[in-house]
Scaffold this motif. Structure first.
Motif, PDB file in Angstrom:
ATOM      1  N   THR A  75     -20.518  -4.278  12.419  1.00  0.00           N
ATOM      2  CA  THR A  75     -18.945  -4.297  11.620  1.00  0.00           C
ATOM      3  C   THR A  75     -17.942  -5.128  12.432  1.00  0.00           C
ATOM      4  N   ALA A  76     -17.894  -5.113  13.872  1.00  0.00           N
ATOM      5  CA  ALA A  76     -16.875  -5.584  14.724  1.00  0.00           C
ATOM      6  C   ALA A  76     -17.238  -7.070  14.654  1.00  0.00           C
ATOM      7  N   VAL A  77     -18.275  -7.760  14.654  1.00  0.00           N
ATOM      8  CA  VAL A  77     -18.727  -9.208  14.515  1.00  0.00           C
ATOM      9  C   VAL A  77     -18.041  -9.799  13.296  1.00  0.00           C
ATOM     10  N   ARG A  78     -18.471  -8.955  12.070  1.00  0.00           N
ATOM     11  CA  ARG A  78     -17.799  -9.475  10.831  1.00  0.00           C
ATOM     12  C   ARG A  78     -16.523  -9.459  10.761  1.00  0.00           C
ATOM     13  N   SER A  79     -15.715  -8.406  11.103  1.00  0.00           N
ATOM     14  CA  SER A  79     -14.363  -8.461  11.227  1.00  0.00           C
ATOM     15  C   SER A  79     -13.570  -9.487  12.036  1.00  0.00           C
ATOM     16  N   ALA A  80     -14.254  -9.851  13.220  1.00  0.00           N
ATOM     17  CA  ALA A  80     -13.713 -10.731  13.980  1.00  0.00           C
ATOM     18  C   ALA A  80     -13.786 -12.111  13.369  1.00  0.00           C
ATOM     19  N   VAL A  81     -14.808 -12.086  12.911  1.00  0.00           N
ATOM     20  CA  VAL A  81     -15.100 -13.484  11.973  1.00  0.00           C
ATOM     21  C   VAL A  81     -14.246 -13.669  10.917  1.00  0.00           C
ATOM     22  N   GLU A  82     -14.004 -12.496  10.022  1.00  0.00           N
ATOM     23  CA  GLU A  82     -12.895 -12.687   9.030  1.00  0.00           C
ATOM     24  C   GLU A  82     -11.513 -12.838   9.623  1.00  0.00           C
ATOM     25  N   GLU A  83     -11.306 -12.248  10.711  1.00  0.00           N
ATOM     26  CA  GLU A  83     -10.008 -12.422  11.310  1.00  0.00           C
ATOM     27  C   GLU A  83      -9.548 -13.912  11.545  1.00  0.00           C
ATOM     28  N   GLY A  84     -10.564 -14.478  11.934  1.00  0.00           N
ATOM     29  CA  GLY A  84     -10.486 -15.902  12.836  1.00  0.00           C
ATOM     30  C   GLY A  84      -9.333 -16.139  13.687  1.00  0.00           C
ATOM     31  N   GLY A  85      -9.065 -17.225  13.491  1.00  0.00           N
ATOM     32  CA  GLY A  85      -7.898 -18.007  14.448  1.00  0.00           C
ATOM     33  C   GLY A  85      -8.095 -17.770  15.887  1.00  0.00           C
ATOM     34  N   GLU A  86      -7.408 -17.050  16.554  1.00  0.00           N
ATOM     35  CA  GLU A  86      -7.381 -16.924  18.010  1.00  0.00           C
ATOM     36  C   GLU A  86      -8.764 -15.858  18.518  1.00  0.00           C
ATOM     37  N   LEU A  87      -9.647 -15.129  17.380  1.00  0.00           N
ATOM     38  CA  LEU A  87     -10.668 -14.555  17.754  1.00  0.00           C
ATOM     39  C   LEU A  87     -12.046 -15.295  17.448  1.00  0.00           C
ATOM     40  N   ASP A  88     -11.888 -16.644  17.212  1.00  0.00           N
ATOM     41  CA  ASP A  88     -13.007 -17.191  16.951  1.00  0.00           C
ATOM     42  C   ASP A  88     -13.775 -17.317  18.026  1.00  0.00           C
ATOM     43  N   SER A  89     -13.238 -17.804  19.262  1.00  0.00           N
ATOM     44  CA  SER A  89     -14.079 -17.803  20.697  1.00  0.00           C
ATOM     45  C   SER A  89     -15.096 -16.658  20.835  1.00  0.00           C
ATOM     46  N   LEU A  90     -14.085 -15.610  20.648  1.00  0.00           N
ATOM     47  CA  LEU A  90     -14.754 -14.343  21.031  1.00  0.00           C
ATOM     48  C   LEU A  90     -15.917 -13.904  19.900  1.00  0.00           C
TER      49      LEU A  90
END
Length: 744
Positions: free
Chosen positions: A471-486
């Motif tokens: 879930t954390a991976v999916r939400s980080a990808v959906e958020e995008g932007g500055e979280l893309d690298s993480l």
């Protein structure tokens, strides 16, 4: 490798991906590189090397025996009220359905619906009921959640896979469609007697997708409203608790002070103000426990105050939101901040270390705050050491987050949490490395909370945290932007951890979805090299599932991405995989064309003799299948020469055997005999009795064809003795002894 002739087949070490059938008179295409674990020939992206919206893991529940069929389910000792609802649900199991009354057997399982507003205790009631009737269903209780705590629907695919994993049902290939998965669930439940517990059903279509065709099964669904379109559903609508149970719940949560008993009328009025809803009662009781000098009347007055709700807070006039305001507004600032930040945790679930990362505080401070929030009714404790935001409070805390926290602060909190997850996933994989390796040395330098003492401890952690991590991976990808690298780092770390602790079949569905997430990141401007790597691995998974047209499309897209990134190694890998796919489709001419392009690319790069030898062998195999034996012979000779220089004696012997086979098929029996003798000499040097036995048998056939019958009989007997010895000793060729050179 498959046999070159029916009489004396050569040993098969990599059957998956060969194109020659048993008994075929021609050499087979060697196993495709990506399907035999040859990681050295894959591109090395900074993203994942391997790929759902998670649901709560399906699990079996073992309950004490029920009293008798039709009796109300016995709730746990700490369960309050709901006797009437339990009796109704138990009775509804036995009542005849509309199909039965119409004189035809029901085609589906009985569906019991427990419906109520958030905070009414609908899931708690369902759990108590399921525990009481579980003994009537010997195949256990299967669980799946169809809506996550944030109100987003969980894909049916994930729920279906969790159920199938619990049932030990048929393995459905990664990337399969929802229809295939739900059909597999229904098939696996055929003839079984199980309870299917579906929590937070928002869409009736999702329930219908999973509805078993077996009448021996029972479906218990939890929802906030009716499930339109579900046939013959038996609803149980929840309101508040009965007044006596509501007052008892208040007393339990308020602590040991006798405030409830000394003012019974005031306690009843307070319960009424809470709507007799369990969640509101728990919050109000928690407020009383935190204010030991306050009376029941003080709580009622505080509950009636308007409060300072954020402008976007949903349902500000309901008993639940009033109780939430009462509890939340009394929190110290650090406690209130962590409470709202916990909604950023995957699935609203976090342990003390995750909470400390979110808030940027020390772990002991986080432990103290989590304990207080659980006592106040704002969190639920999950064994062994985690806490969850109740689903009914998630929208309220999210409204607080949006109102009180700047966007940059919330982003920083999520970044701290994801960074900690990445480090723990890296430690989870590192513990599987050999002692003394660089990975183990880096692991030893990590703080104790980020280390694992054994692979078993790491595996248990990964199993328990897997849904939250996905879930954390999916939400980080959906958020995008500055979280893309993480997000890219976490995808890579999670994929490697899954591969280290689970079998390829177990990890493939998750790995497939992770690679799809990488493609989404790449589509937003990520490195083309990562896109190529994800497409190649997705193509491998599609090919393994025999979705060859889809695999071919993935490989062609990977070739374009690799060329755009000027990644020659990835381009060669894509070319070879396209050739493999055409070979599996038995399109020999196209396979030879793509293998030729891949070989030219490898030769242009230089330095990878093993890859060139493998491609020469595959070219020889497909050319032989198309009857071009002269060209096939040339390719096999080139493969043999490269393997001899590489010192891979086993693979060299195999290549010489293919040279001999090509000579046979080209109508050159004397040259074939010499080649078989050379292959036997190499096989003897390789020290593999199984290979030596097969080559002896093939040499016997060649001797027979040139009229040397006595020598043929001697070779035949020698070959059979070697094969018998290999079978008795369990002789199996070791993977490091040359299989990677030719893939055969």
């Amino acid at each position: 490798m498959e046999p070159a002739s029916a009489s004396s087949p050569l040993p098969a070490d990599s059957p998956a991906g060969t194109v020659a059938a048993t008994g075929s008179p021609v050499p087979p295409v060697p196993a495709p590189e990506p399907r035999t674990g040859e990681a050295a020939n894959r591109p090395a992206p900074s993203g994942p090397t391997a790929s759902g919206t998670p649901t709560a893991p399906a699990a079996r529940v073992h309950a004490p025996p029920a009293e008798r069929p039709g009796s109300p389910a016995r709730p746990p000792a700490d369960f309050l009220g709901r006797r009437r609802e339990l009796r109704q649900l138990a009775t509804d199991i036995e009542h005849a359905g509309l199909d039965t009354l119409a004189g035809r057997p029901s085609p589906h399982s009985r569906v019991l619906l427990i419906a109520g507003v958030p905070g009414s205790g609908r899931t708690t009631l369902a759990e108590a009921f399921v525990r009481g009737v579980a003994d009537r269903y010997p195949d256990g209780v299967l669980r799946a959640r169809l809506t996550d705590p944030h109100g987003e629907p969980v894909p049916v695919e994930q729920a279906a896979r969790e159920i199938l994993a619990t049932l030990d049902g048929p393995r459905v290939p990664p990337g399969a469609g929802e229809e295939e998965l739900t059909e597999a669930v229904r098939t696996a439940l055929t003839g079984r007697a199980a309870v299917l517990f579906l929590d937070d059903v928002a869409d009736p279509a999702h329930l219908l997708d999973l509805l078993p065709d077996s009448r021996e099964c029972l479906v218990v669904a939890v929802s906030s409203g009716p499930l339109t379109g579900v046939p013959d559903v038996r609803p149980c609508a929840l309101g508040g608790l009965d007044r006596a149970s509501a007052v008892e719940l208040l007393a339990r949560r308020a602590g040991s002070a006798p405030r409830i008993t000394v003012d019974p009328r005031g306690a009843e009025l307070l319960a009424e103000a809470c709507g007799d809803l369990p969640a509101a009662l728990a919050l109000t009781g928690g407020w009383l426990s935190a204010h030991p000098t306050a009376s029941v009347a003080d709580a009622a007055r505080a509950l009636a105050r308007p409060g300072t709700a954020p402008s976007g807070e949903p349902g500000t006039r309901t008993p639940l939101t009033r109780a939430f305001r009462l509890a939340y507004d009394a929190l110290p600032a650090p406690t209130a901040r962590l409470a709202r930040l916990l909604t950023l945790a995957p699935g609203g679930v976090a342990d003390a270390h995750g909470a400390s990362a979110l808030a940027g505080c020390a772990v002991p401070e986080a432990i103290a705050i989590l304990t207080d929030l659980e006592r106040l009714g704002l969190l639920r404790a999950l064994p062994p050491d985690r806490y969850a935001v109740p689903g009914c409070l998630d929208p309220l805390l999210r409204a607080e987050l949006a109102e009180r926290e700047r966007e940059s602060e919330a982003l920083l909190a999520r970044a701290r949490m994801l960074e900690r997850m990445v480090r723990q996933l890296q430690a989870c994989r590192a513990v599987t490395e050999p002692a003394g390796s660089p990975a183990r040395e880096r692991l030893a330098a990590q703080p104790r909370p980020l280390r694992f003492e054994s692979p078993a401890e790491a595996r248990d952690w990964l199993t328990a945290r897997r849904p939250a991590l996905l879930t954390a991976v999916r939400s980080a990808v959906e958020e995008g932007g500055e979280l893309d690298s993480l997000a890219r780092r976490m995808v890579s770390a999670l994929a490697r951890a899954l591969e280290a602790h689970r079998t390829p079949e177990e990890s493939a569905p998750d790995v497939y979805r992770l690679h799809e997430l990488v493609l989404r990141v790449a589509a937003r401007g990520g490195p083309a090299r990562e896109e190529a790597a994800a497409l190649l691995n997705l193509g491998d998974l599609d090919a393994h599932a025999e979705r060859l047209p889809e695999a071919l499309a993935r490989y062609r897209a990977a070739l374009d991405a690799a060329r755009a990134a000027r990644d020659e190694l990835a381009a060669c890998r894509a070319l070879e995989s396209i050739g493999d796919t055409h070979a599996e489709q038995e399109d020999w001419s196209r396979a030879a064309d793509w293998y030729g392009r891949a070989l030219a690319g490898r030769q242009a790069r230089g330095g990878d003799g093993a890859a060139a030898a493998r491609l020469h062998g595959r070219l020889g195999a497909v050319l032989g299948r198309s009857g071009r034996w002269g060209e096939a012979l040339r390719e096999w000779r080139a493969a043999a020469a490269l393997l001899r220089r590489l010192g891979d004696t086993w693979a060299w012997a195999r290549a010489l055997a293919e040279v001999a086979e090509a000579q046979d098929r080209a109508g050159r029996p004397k040259e074939a005999l010499r080649a078989w003798e050379q292959a036997l000499s190499a096989a003897e040097r390789a020290g593999d009795p199984r290979l030596e036995g097969h080559v002896n048998l093939r040499l016997a056939g060649a001797l027979e064809r040139v009229g040397e019958r006595r020598a043929a009989r001697e070779r035949g007997r020698a070959g059979q003795r070697l094969l018998d010895r290999a079978a008795a000793e369990g002789a199996v060729r070791s993977p490091e002894n040359g299989t990677t050179a030719t893939g055969v």
